[in-house]
Write a protein that holds these residues in place. Structure first.
Motif, PDB file in Angstrom:
ATOM      1  N   ARG A 145       0.745  -1.179  -0.020  1.00  0.00           N
ATOM      2  CA  ARG A 145      -0.055   0.025  -0.103  1.00  0.00           C
ATOM      3  C   ARG A 145       0.896   1.421   0.129  1.00  0.00           C
ATOM      4  NH1 ARG A 145      -5.262  -0.598   1.926  1.00  0.00           N
ATOM      5  NH2 ARG A 145      -5.467   1.336   1.398  1.00  0.00           N
ATOM      6  N   TYR A 146       2.042   1.055   0.051  1.00  0.00           N
ATOM      7  CA  TYR A 146       2.915   2.548  -0.248  1.00  0.00           C
ATOM      8  C   TYR A 146       3.058   2.976  -1.311  1.00  0.00           C
ATOM      9  CZ  TYR A 146       7.045   5.385   0.198  1.00  0.00           C
ATOM     10  OH  TYR A 146       7.971   6.792   0.014  1.00  0.00           O
ATOM     11  N   PRO A 147       3.156   4.055  -1.884  1.00  0.00           N
ATOM     12  CA  PRO A 147       3.204   5.293  -1.225  1.00  0.00           C
ATOM     13  C   PRO A 147       2.017   5.990  -0.516  1.00  0.00           C
ATOM     14  CG  PRO A 147       3.224   5.691  -3.516  1.00  0.00           C
ATOM     15  CD  PRO A 147       3.206   4.222  -3.306  1.00  0.00           C
ATOM     16  N   SER A 152       2.406   1.174   5.693  1.00  0.00           N
ATOM     17  CA  SER A 152       2.904  -0.029   5.191  1.00  0.00           C
ATOM     18  C   SER A 152       4.480  -0.167   5.020  1.00  0.00           C
ATOM     19  CB  SER A 152       2.451  -0.169   3.563  1.00  0.00           C
ATOM     20  OG  SER A 152       1.074  -0.216   3.791  1.00  0.00           O
ATOM     21  N   LEU A 153       5.078   0.895   4.766  1.00  0.00           N
ATOM     22  CA  LEU A 153       6.546   1.015   4.645  1.00  0.00           C
ATOM     23  C   LEU A 153       7.193   0.916   6.174  1.00  0.00           C
ATOM     24  CD1 LEU A 153       9.531   1.532   2.864  1.00  0.00           C
ATOM     25  CD2 LEU A 153       8.898   4.030   3.334  1.00  0.00           C
ATOM     26  N   ILE A 185      11.454   7.448  -3.428  1.00  0.00           N
ATOM     27  CA  ILE A 185      12.928   7.039  -3.267  1.00  0.00           C
ATOM     28  C   ILE A 185      13.624   8.002  -2.029  1.00  0.00           C
ATOM     29  CG2 ILE A 185      15.170   6.836  -4.339  1.00  0.00           C
ATOM     30  CD1 ILE A 185      13.228   4.725  -5.143  1.00  0.00           C
ATOM     31  N   GLY A 186      13.334   9.251  -2.111  1.00  0.00           N
ATOM     32  CA  GLY A 186      13.895   9.889  -1.038  1.00  0.00           C
ATOM     33  C   GLY A 186      13.320   9.556   0.206  1.00  0.00           C
ATOM     34  N   GLU A 187      11.900   9.330   0.418  1.00  0.00           N
ATOM     35  CA  GLU A 187      11.266   9.164   1.420  1.00  0.00           C
ATOM     36  C   GLU A 187      11.800   7.319   2.075  1.00  0.00           C
ATOM     37  OE1 GLU A 187       6.851  10.448   2.272  1.00  0.00           O
ATOM     38  OE2 GLU A 187       6.789   8.646   1.163  1.00  0.00           O
ATOM     39  N   MET A 188      11.961   6.661   1.024  1.00  0.00           N
ATOM     40  CA  MET A 188      12.538   5.417   1.423  1.00  0.00           C
ATOM     41  C   MET A 188      14.096   5.309   1.928  1.00  0.00           C
ATOM     42  SD  MET A 188      11.406   2.780  -1.604  1.00  0.00           S
ATOM     43  CE  MET A 188      10.227   3.519  -2.842  1.00  0.00           C
ATOM     44  N   ILE A 189      14.751   6.196   1.486  1.00  0.00           N
ATOM     45  CA  ILE A 189      16.051   6.378   1.913  1.00  0.00           C
ATOM     46  C   ILE A 189      16.093   6.907   3.396  1.00  0.00           C
ATOM     47  CG2 ILE A 189      18.311   7.715   1.790  1.00  0.00           C
ATOM     48  CD1 ILE A 189      17.753   7.618  -1.561  1.00  0.00           C
TER      49      ILE A 189
END
Length: 123
Positions: A46-48, A53-54, A75-79
């Motif tokens: 369900r991300y983003p 979920s992430l 990608i920035g958010e994941m990093i």
């Protein structure tokens, strides 16, 4: 039985290639048993749409595989999330002709600087 949990970020198809599909909710679980070792791959389905979920996937993960097709806010958010959770074990897959030099400024000073780059050859 020994086990490991790996968050697969940025490529749901990769998780499906690596394990057998299990439970599906805000995250999708893929399971692989190899001898006496079990590996669970988590896809934050369900991300983003849902940041939870992430966060749940990273909270459960022993390691991360992040697949990057393009540089965007997700990608920035994941990093930032990976670095915040302090997950030291991980791999980065670059796609669409992205190079390490293009990603380097975004991971500088984060835990992802130590991640190994791998090829996308999981067929």
């Amino acid at each position: 039985m020994k086990g490991m949990t790996v968050a697969i970020l940025g490529d749901a198809a990769l998780a499906a290639k690596l394990g057998k599909k299990g439970t599906v909710s805000d995250m999708t679980y893929y399971n692989l048993k190899h001898g006496t070792t079990g590996i669970t791959y988590l896809d934050p389905t369900r991300y983003p749409e849902k940041l939870q979920s992430l966060a749940c996937a990273l909270g459960m993960a022993d390691a991360v595989v992040i697949s990057i097709e393009k540089m965007d806010k997700n990608i920035g958010e994941m990093i930032v999330a990976i670095d915040s959770f302090g997950i030291e074990r991980g791999h980065i897959i670059l796609k669409n002709y992205l190079g390490k030099d293009q990603l380097a400024p975004f991971v500088k000073g984060t835990i992802l600087e130590r991640y190994e780059y791998i090829e996308d050859d999981f067929n």
